[in-house]
Design an enzyme around this catalytic site. Sequence first.
Site, PDB file in Angstrom:
ATOM      1  N   ASP A 184       0.859  -1.174   0.000  1.00 57.05           N
ATOM      2  CA  ASP A 184       0.000   0.000   0.000  1.00 57.05           C
ATOM      3  C   ASP A 184       0.902   1.232   0.000  1.00 57.05           C
ATOM      4  O   ASP A 184       1.767   1.371   0.864  1.00 57.05           O
ATOM      5  CB  ASP A 184      -0.888  -0.019   1.252  1.00 57.05           C
ATOM      6  CG  ASP A 184      -1.892   1.120   1.259  1.00 57.05           C
ATOM      7  OD1 ASP A 184      -2.721   1.158   0.339  1.00 57.05           O
ATOM      8  OD2 ASP A 184      -1.833   1.957   2.173  1.00 57.05           O
ATOM      9  N   GLU A 268      -1.456  -1.355  -5.819  1.00 56.40           N
ATOM     10  CA  GLU A 268      -2.665  -0.695  -6.270  1.00 56.40           C
ATOM     11  C   GLU A 268      -2.401  -0.003  -7.591  1.00 56.40           C
ATOM     12  O   GLU A 268      -1.371   0.636  -7.770  1.00 56.40           O
ATOM     13  CB  GLU A 268      -3.104   0.345  -5.231  1.00 56.40           C
ATOM     14  CG  GLU A 268      -4.515   0.140  -4.778  1.00 56.40           C
ATOM     15  CD  GLU A 268      -4.890   1.112  -3.672  1.00 56.40           C
ATOM     16  OE1 GLU A 268      -6.019   1.042  -3.211  1.00 56.40           O
ATOM     17  OE2 GLU A 268      -4.056   1.938  -3.271  1.00 56.40           O
ATOM     18  N   CYS A 354     -12.817  -2.428  12.524  1.00 53.21           N
ATOM     19  CA  CYS A 354     -14.016  -2.917  11.868  1.00 53.21           C
ATOM     20  C   CYS A 354     -15.230  -2.692  12.775  1.00 53.21           C
ATOM     21  O   CYS A 354     -15.221  -3.086  13.937  1.00 53.21           O
ATOM     22  CB  CYS A 354     -13.867  -4.403  11.553  1.00 53.21           C
ATOM     23  SG  CYS A 354     -15.331  -5.095  10.764  1.00 53.21           S
ATOM     24  N   ASP A 364      -2.880   1.239   6.893  1.00 54.45           N
ATOM     25  CA  ASP A 364      -2.075   0.944   5.710  1.00 54.45           C
ATOM     26  C   ASP A 364      -1.788  -0.553   5.582  1.00 54.45           C
ATOM     27  O   ASP A 364      -1.711  -1.091   4.472  1.00 54.45           O
ATOM     28  CB  ASP A 364      -0.748   1.721   5.756  1.00 54.45           C
ATOM     29  CG  ASP A 364      -0.976   3.223   5.575  1.00 54.45           C
ATOM     30  OD1 ASP A 364      -2.060   3.593   5.088  1.00 54.45           O
ATOM     31  OD2 ASP A 364      -0.080   4.001   5.941  1.00 54.45           O
TER      32      ASP A 364
END
Length: 406
Positions: A184, A268, A354, A364
Amino acid sequence: MERMQAFKFELRPDGQQERQMRRFAGSCRFVFNQALALQKARYENGEKKLGYAGLCRLLTEWRNSPDTAWLADAPVHPLQQTLKDLERAYSNFFAKRADFPRFKKKGQHDAFRYPDPKQIKLEQGNSRLFLPKLGWLRYRNSRPVLGTLKNVTVSQSCGKWYVSIQTAREVEQPIPNGGAVGIDLGIARFATLSDGSHVAPLNSFKRHEMALRRAQQAMSRKTKFSHNWKRAKAHVQHIHARIGNARRDYLHKTTTAISQNHAMVCIEDLQVRNMSRSAAGSTETPGTNVRAKSGLNRSILDQGWFEFRRQLDYKLAWNGGWLVAVPPHNTSRTCPWCGHVSADNRQTQAQFRCVECGFEEHADVVGAINILRAGHARFACEVSDAVRSPAAGTHRSDCGVAPCHA
Ligand SMILES: [Zn+2]
């Protein structure tokens, strides 16, 4: 497996050669701009764009015409290569990979390329290189050049001249080391790996920022083109060169370490080019959020994400590994434990928690884990495609992640 590799050295030209190189770079720029202006005019008159062969015929006319006869002093192959570059710029534009080609300015990417290896001689033992119309040039011989010579590019940067020698050679198909990892990319941490480790931000620009600003201010106080102004300008260029060197060195060390320890790297598929596009916008569509964006843009450019990815790609290929680019869908908002997707999962820039199952981790690292998962899915999908039609299977195909027919 054939490996293409470029070896770059600093040139040590004498005064005459330096003047010649400046003139050759100027001639190439002139030809490029002249051809671009012509293509633009043809387009506005509704005519078809001239092909490479047509442009080369024009180049011959220019070299023979009394007005631009000085073009004949420059070697012809580099001038033709400039027209090839223009062709490529046009096709990149039509393929939506790049902006419309722009006119070249003096001092920006001054370079020219010799495409014919038969006209080039390299004597590594004597640290010298023969180029048409320049003669024997000495260079700082810091490493051996491996393979057969393909072409040579001469370029200028921050007042120094460089030669980049492109070669090809046959190497054994390497067997990759290590497993898979997701990466990331970010601002606070340059790169976070899915194994939890991270690479500190580069910030070479920030470290030199003060020195650079002071040098630029000193330059702006001088009378333009005066002796003192030239000295101040040389100082600014010197700092720019140091920033560039520090950044390049750091990126190379990082990408070498990652590519040597992993067989597959997932990253990504950021549109770095879009993200770093001018935040100011144009007169028709003024940019929004200019201040914030230009700060982010500078960080992105400073960090060199694009260069990071480019280096990872070829170094992994050299080591027999894979670079898998995945589209950035919810990678920062999906819980890697239960799969719950929500913007609330990411409470701050750094913290992921979460809301469904309570899983906590650095944001990250979560991003990197999700990127690794998406990369695995994409890779499996592409391998199955490759089995069905072997010719179509490359790790760069445009297969989406979601509908995976494994
Ligand atoms: Zn969860």
